[in-house]
Design an enzyme around this catalytic site. Structure first.
Site, PDB file in Angstrom:
ATOM      1  N   ASP A  36       0.861  -1.179   0.000  1.00 14.59           N
ATOM      2  CA  ASP A  36       0.000   0.000   0.000  1.00 14.59           C
ATOM      3  C   ASP A  36       0.901   1.234   0.000  1.00 14.59           C
ATOM      4  O   ASP A  36       2.136   1.119  -0.148  1.00 14.59           O
ATOM      5  CB  ASP A  36      -1.013  -0.032   1.166  1.00 14.59           C
ATOM      6  CG  ASP A  36      -0.388   0.301   2.514  1.00 14.59           C
ATOM      7  OD1 ASP A  36       0.854   0.456   2.602  1.00 14.59           O
ATOM      8  OD2 ASP A  36      -1.146   0.413   3.494  1.00 14.59           O
ATOM      9  N   CYS A  39       3.267  -2.754   3.989  1.00 14.28           N
ATOM     10  CA  CYS A  39       2.377  -1.636   4.326  1.00 14.28           C
ATOM     11  C   CYS A  39       3.129  -0.751   5.299  1.00 14.28           C
ATOM     12  O   CYS A  39       4.361  -0.838   5.377  1.00 14.28           O
ATOM     13  CB  CYS A  39       1.022  -2.126   4.836  1.00 14.28           C
ATOM     14  SG  CYS A  39       1.024  -2.938   6.445  1.00 14.28           S
ATOM     15  N   THR A  94       3.233  -0.692   8.620  1.00 13.86           N
ATOM     16  CA  THR A  94       3.853  -1.475   9.698  1.00 13.86           C
ATOM     17  C   THR A  94       4.170  -2.912   9.299  1.00 13.86           C
ATOM     18  O   THR A  94       4.884  -3.607  10.016  1.00 13.86           O
ATOM     19  CB  THR A  94       2.884  -1.560  10.896  1.00 13.86           C
ATOM     20  OG1 THR A  94       1.661  -2.144  10.418  1.00 13.86           O
ATOM     21  CG2 THR A  94       2.605  -0.188  11.481  1.00 13.86           C
ATOM     22  N   HIS A 102      11.773 -21.615  10.954  1.00 10.57           N
ATOM     23  CA  HIS A 102      10.868 -22.232  11.936  1.00 10.57           C
ATOM     24  C   HIS A 102       9.402 -22.248  11.493  1.00 10.57           C
ATOM     25  O   HIS A 102       8.669 -23.152  11.868  1.00 10.57           O
ATOM     26  CB  HIS A 102      10.957 -21.499  13.284  1.00 10.57           C
ATOM     27  CG  HIS A 102      12.229 -21.795  14.021  1.00 10.57           C
ATOM     28  ND1 HIS A 102      12.441 -21.441  15.329  1.00 10.57           N
ATOM     29  CD2 HIS A 102      13.377 -22.414  13.613  1.00 10.57           C
ATOM     30  CE1 HIS A 102      13.648 -21.845  15.711  1.00 10.57           C
ATOM     31  NE2 HIS A 102      14.248 -22.419  14.684  1.00 10.57           N
ATOM     32  N   HIS A 125       9.509 -28.423  13.874  1.00 12.97           N
ATOM     33  CA  HIS A 125       8.804 -27.281  13.281  1.00 12.97           C
ATOM     34  C   HIS A 125       7.739 -27.741  12.287  1.00 12.97           C
ATOM     35  O   HIS A 125       6.725 -27.074  12.101  1.00 12.97           O
ATOM     36  CB  HIS A 125       9.801 -26.319  12.628  1.00 12.97           C
ATOM     37  CG  HIS A 125      10.837 -25.836  13.592  1.00 12.97           C
ATOM     38  ND1 HIS A 125      10.516 -25.076  14.687  1.00 12.97           N
ATOM     39  CD2 HIS A 125      12.170 -26.073  13.663  1.00 12.97           C
ATOM     40  CE1 HIS A 125      11.610 -24.838  15.388  1.00 12.97           C
ATOM     41  NE2 HIS A 125      12.629 -25.429  14.793  1.00 12.97           N
TER      42      HIS A 125
HETATM   43  C1  RB5 Z   1      -1.923   3.124   6.243  1.00 11.67           C
HETATM   44  O1  RB5 Z   1      -1.922   4.409   6.762  1.00 11.67           O
HETATM   45  C2  RB5 Z   1      -1.520   2.125   7.320  1.00 11.67           C
HETATM   46  O2  RB5 Z   1      -2.566   1.972   8.231  1.00 11.67           O
HETATM   47  C3  RB5 Z   1      -1.148   0.806   6.697  1.00 11.67           C
HETATM   48  O3  RB5 Z   1      -0.109   0.999   5.810  1.00 11.67           O
HETATM   49  C4  RB5 Z   1      -0.668  -0.273   7.641  1.00 11.67           C
HETATM   50  O4  RB5 Z   1       0.332   0.200   8.472  1.00 11.67           O
HETATM   51  C5  RB5 Z   1      -1.702  -1.020   8.351  1.00 11.67           C
HETATM   52  O5  RB5 Z   1      -1.432  -1.986   9.094  1.00 11.67           O
END
Ligand code: RB5
Length: 149
Positions: free
Chosen positions: A8, A65, A67, A98, A133
């Protein structure tokens, strides 16, 4: 080898360096987007990559994304997917050795493009260790079989 990429707007910052690494290794890339920093919804891209891995049209997937969390949660809703969020070289290595992760997920707001490429390298170069595992990963599959109809 064929690898699907999906991201994203929060993860796209990592994509050019990862693509360069894969190209240098002569790995075929299927880039499902996104392609700009315009705001998009990460589940749309998670689904495309996860379906490609689940159906075997690609060997592995890389999802990105902000995070690495949201896009991995979405990908893990697809049968057969073990998408792991990795933050460093240790977690990138362990998620293969693992957990036999078939998708690695990273956050563009968490790691640098340089670290992300090193993480992809160690994930690609590591082997699933099997043994105990396998028992554990098989138990994950059993949970999937119980709840995925
Ligand atoms: C987008 O702002 C953010 O929420 C997305 O990239 C991600 O971190 C969601 O888990």
């Amino acid at each position: 080898m064929k690898i699907a990429l999906g991201c994203d707007h929060g993860g796209i910052v990592l994509k050019p360096a990862i693509k360069e690494l894969l190209e240098n290794r002569n790995i075929e890339i299927v880039d499902f987007g996104c392609y700009t920093t315009d705001s998009v919804d990460y589940p749309d891209f998670a689904l495309k990559v996860a379906e490609a891995v689940s159906t075997g049209s690609v060997d592995k997937g890389i999802i990105l994304c902000g995070t690495g969390i949201g896009i991995s949660i979405a990908a893990n809703k697809v049968k057969g997917i073990r998408a792991a969020v990795a933050h460093d070289l240790f977690t990138a290595e362990m998620c293969k050795k693992h957990n036999n992760a078939n998708i690695i997920s990273m956050g563009g707001r968490v790691v640098t493009p340089e670290l992300a490429t090193e993480m992809v390298k160690v994930w690609l170069d590591s082997e699933f260790e099997g043994g105990r595992h396998t028992t554990r990963v098989d138990k994950i599959t059993k949970i999937e079989e119980k709840y995925f109809k």
